[in-house]
Structures are given as C-alpha cells and as structure tokens.
Motif scaffolding. Structure first.
Motif, PDB file in Angstrom:
ATOM      1  N   TYR A 141     -71.132 -21.234 -11.834  1.00 45.65           N
ATOM      2  CA  TYR A 141     -72.379 -20.614 -12.270  1.00 45.65           C
ATOM      3  C   TYR A 141     -72.280 -19.112 -12.493  1.00 45.65           C
ATOM      4  O   TYR A 141     -73.020 -18.559 -13.311  1.00 45.65           O
ATOM      5  CB  TYR A 141     -73.499 -20.901 -11.249  1.00 45.65           C
ATOM      6  N   CYS A 142     -71.370 -18.437 -11.790  1.00 42.89           N
ATOM      7  CA  CYS A 142     -71.362 -16.975 -11.832  1.00 42.89           C
ATOM      8  C   CYS A 142     -70.093 -16.387 -12.431  1.00 42.89           C
ATOM      9  O   CYS A 142     -69.866 -15.182 -12.329  1.00 42.89           O
ATOM     10  CB  CYS A 142     -71.590 -16.401 -10.430  1.00 42.89           C
ATOM     11  N   THR A 143     -69.266 -17.211 -13.043  1.00 41.61           N
ATOM     12  CA  THR A 143     -68.026 -16.722 -13.636  1.00 41.61           C
ATOM     13  C   THR A 143     -68.082 -16.853 -15.152  1.00 41.61           C
ATOM     14  O   THR A 143     -68.744 -17.748 -15.686  1.00 41.61           O
ATOM     15  CB  THR A 143     -66.817 -17.515 -13.105  1.00 41.61           C
ATOM     16  N   SER A 144     -67.377 -15.977 -15.832  1.00 36.27           N
ATOM     17  CA  SER A 144     -67.371 -16.033 -17.295  1.00 36.27           C
ATOM     18  C   SER A 144     -66.762 -17.345 -17.782  1.00 36.27           C
ATOM     19  O   SER A 144     -67.250 -17.947 -18.748  1.00 36.27           O
ATOM     20  CB  SER A 144     -66.609 -14.839 -17.865  1.00 36.27           C
ATOM     21  N   ALA A 145     -65.694 -17.802 -17.119  1.00 33.31           N
ATOM     22  CA  ALA A 145     -65.057 -19.060 -17.511  1.00 33.31           C
ATOM     23  C   ALA A 145     -66.016 -20.226 -17.333  1.00 33.31           C
ATOM     24  O   ALA A 145     -66.091 -21.127 -18.184  1.00 33.31           O
ATOM     25  CB  ALA A 145     -63.784 -19.286 -16.698  1.00 33.31           C
ATOM     26  N   GLY A 146     -66.752 -20.222 -16.234  1.00 30.60           N
ATOM     27  CA  GLY A 146     -67.713 -21.282 -15.984  1.00 30.60           C
ATOM     28  C   GLY A 146     -68.817 -21.306 -17.019  1.00 30.60           C
ATOM     29  O   GLY A 146     -69.197 -22.364 -17.539  1.00 30.60           O
ATOM     30  N   ARG A 147     -69.337 -20.141 -17.340  1.00 26.63           N
ATOM     31  CA  ARG A 147     -70.411 -20.072 -18.327  1.00 26.63           C
ATOM     32  C   ARG A 147     -69.920 -20.440 -19.721  1.00 26.63           C
ATOM     33  O   ARG A 147     -70.651 -21.053 -20.503  1.00 26.63           O
ATOM     34  CB  ARG A 147     -71.030 -18.673 -18.309  1.00 26.63           C
ATOM     35  N   ALA A 148     -68.686 -20.034 -20.044  1.00 31.60           N
ATOM     36  CA  ALA A 148     -68.122 -20.411 -21.343  1.00 31.60           C
ATOM     37  C   ALA A 148     -67.992 -21.929 -21.437  1.00 31.60           C
ATOM     38  O   ALA A 148     -68.342 -22.532 -22.467  1.00 31.60           O
ATOM     39  CB  ALA A 148     -66.761 -19.743 -21.533  1.00 31.60           C
ATOM     40  N   TYR A 149     -67.494 -22.545 -20.369  1.00 29.55           N
ATOM     41  CA  TYR A 149     -67.382 -24.005 -20.362  1.00 29.55           C
ATOM     42  C   TYR A 149     -68.760 -24.655 -20.485  1.00 29.55           C
ATOM     43  O   TYR A 149     -68.949 -25.571 -21.293  1.00 29.55           O
ATOM     44  CB  TYR A 149     -66.692 -24.472 -19.078  1.00 29.55           C
ATOM     45  N   LEU A 150     -69.732 -24.170 -19.702  1.00 28.16           N
ATOM     46  CA  LEU A 150     -71.070 -24.748 -19.730  1.00 28.16           C
ATOM     47  C   LEU A 150     -71.717 -24.612 -21.100  1.00 28.16           C
ATOM     48  O   LEU A 150     -72.523 -25.462 -21.504  1.00 28.16           O
ATOM     49  CB  LEU A 150     -71.955 -24.074 -18.681  1.00 28.16           C
ATOM     50  N   SER A 151     -71.362 -23.560 -21.834  1.00 26.46           N
ATOM     51  CA  SER A 151     -71.972 -23.348 -23.143  1.00 26.46           C
ATOM     52  C   SER A 151     -71.628 -24.463 -24.127  1.00 26.46           C
ATOM     53  O   SER A 151     -72.308 -24.624 -25.143  1.00 26.46           O
ATOM     54  CB  SER A 151     -71.537 -21.996 -23.716  1.00 26.46           C
ATOM     55  N   GLY A 152     -70.596 -25.230 -23.828  1.00 28.46           N
ATOM     56  CA  GLY A 152     -70.216 -26.336 -24.697  1.00 28.46           C
ATOM     57  C   GLY A 152     -70.881 -27.648 -24.345  1.00 28.46           C
ATOM     58  O   GLY A 152     -70.696 -28.643 -25.055  1.00 28.46           O
TER      59      GLY A 152
END
Length: 272
Positions: A141-152
């Motif tokens: 939830y709080c990492t750029s990698a996590g948010r990038a993945y979630l955006s897909g």
C-alpha cells in the motif's frame, strides 16, 4: 471450503514449513520450547520437526546450547526460484543497464499477498538509503512498486487489497487513508507510473512502473530508489520516469542482446 480443508492438503508438510518460517530476525535461534510456542505445536511435535529438518540440512543445532537456527541450505529454495524466474532472467540485464546509466538503485518486485517481494536489485554504487537484500518484503500500500502493480488491477481488486492491509503509519509521510490511496493508484493508472516519498524510509524517493504479461495482467513492478537529499520529485519525474518507462518497454518487448548478457555469464538462448 478452504484449501486447508481439502483431502489433498498435507498438514505435516505445512507444519514443517511453518517451523522454517518461524525463524527470522527476532527468532534467529530457538530451542524446542520456543519453536513449539512460536509455531503453536506441542514440544514433542517441535522435536520431531526440528530433528527432521536438521537431518535434511535445513536447520543446524548448536551442540552446547541445543538451539536450532537456519542453515545455509535453507537458501536453496529461494535461490532456485531466482534461477528459474524467466522474467527476472530477461529483466536483469536491463536492470543493470539502468543502474549504470542513472547511478541509482534499481529493483524488480513481484506481488505476494499484501506485500511486494524484491527479486532483483542493483544498488547504487554511490549511495544507498538502507540495506535491503533480495527477498525483502515491503507493504504493497505504501510503496511505489506496490502502487504501480495495483494500478494494473481493477478497482474492486485494489480496494480488496487495501482493505485487507493493516496500513500502519510507518513514517510521518505514510499515506494510510483508503480514499487517498485509491486516488494515487488511479493517477498512476493514468500516468503509467507511481511514486512514494519517504513513506517507508525517511530520505527515500521511489518511482515505479508496472510490468504486464502477454494477457495484459500486471505481474511485477520496475522501481528506482533515490535520495531526497539529491533528488526533488520534479527532477525525478522529468529525468527518471522516462528511463523507467523505456526500460519496462524493453523488458516486455525485446530480449537482451549478448553484450547486455555478458556480466551474467549466461547466454539467454542457451538457458532457454
């Protein structure tokens, strides 16, 4: 019915793996009572599992203290995963090239439940915010990698993951509100990249872009981490995001050539 209730589920194997999982930074070594308490099994069961794991070479036992700890052989499973990961093999040369061009830390992360696991990492030769070895898990939830993945992912799945996450405030800058996170992920979906500023580590500015499989499903995230002492968000967006997007496109569309593969001492065609 849960998977654990299936007749195919081998409880003894699951318990043995739970014993291995019980060893971590806070439990680097344990005696039998401690193993039993940590895993939630009887002392006699702890003795049987510890003995078996020691016999297999996955645990080692100190002759004097009688305490058990993980052996180097326990790394085998993780190492074999890295060896056999086709995405990582394909991405590594490009990760190294991006690391050399920018002089900054470059990572490849895959999702695992509510976390992102860093399976590829090339640290900055000049500076590093923290020590983060391959295999480290960071919250999605709080990492750029996590948010990038979630955006897909679709909004419903994103909301499900965020609601399942505990979302602690790890630094004064950590975004924990679900509506705010959904807005950030929507913006990442629109722009093609995500970022976080000092949300997990103070002094860390991280940017990431998603990687997709042939069906268009997100499978990983390419991430670059820089120091806020040397980079502003505006400068990072202008200089690093285009390179991240270009590298992600190369990973997705073009096999690395022999020159890029040379540092890894492996021929891509020969390996597959």
């Amino acid at each position: 019915m849960s998977r654990e209730d299936s007749s195919l589920f081998v409880q003894s194997l699951a318990t043995g793996l739970a014993v291995l999982d019980a060893f971590d930074a806070e439990h680097a070594s344990m005696n039998l009572p401690e193993i039993a308490q940590t895993v939630g099994i009887s002392r006699s069961a702890a003795q049987r599992f510890a003995y078996t794991l020691e016999a297999l070479g996955l645990l080692k036992k100190d002759a004097q203290s009688k305490r058990f700890s993980l052996s180097p052989k326990a790394l085998n499973v993780g190492y074999r995963y890295l060896q056999s990961n086709l995405l990582l093999e394909r991405a590594n040369p490009y990760l190294l090239d991006l690391n050399r061009v920018t002089g900054e830390t470059v990572n490849l992360a895959e999702p695992d439940g509510l976390n992102m696991v860093y399976i590829g990492r090339f640290p900055s030769p000049q500076r590093s915010i923290v020590h983060m070895p391959v295999g480290r898990q960071l919250p999605i939830y709080c990492t750029s990698a996590g948010r990038a993945y979630l955006s897909g992912l679709e909004d419903e799945r994103v909301l499900e993951i965020l609601e399942a996450s505990e979302r602690p405030r790890l630094t004064p800058n950590t975004v924990t509100d679900i509506d705010a996170l959904l807005a950030m992920i929507a913006a990442a979906r629109e722009s093609g990249f995500a970022y976080s500023i000092e949300e997990f580590y103070l002094g860390d500015l991280a940017l990431a872009v998603p990687l997709f499989d042939v069906r268009g499903r997100p499978v990983a995230a390419l991430n670059i981490s820089v120091s806020t002492a040397f980079w502003s968000l505006e400068k990072a967006l202008a200089e690093l995001v285009p390179q991240l997007l270009h590298t992600a496109n190369l990973i997705s569309t073009k096999r690395p050539n022999q020159k890029l593969m040379e540092p890894f001492h492996i021929g891509y065609g020969m390996a597959r």
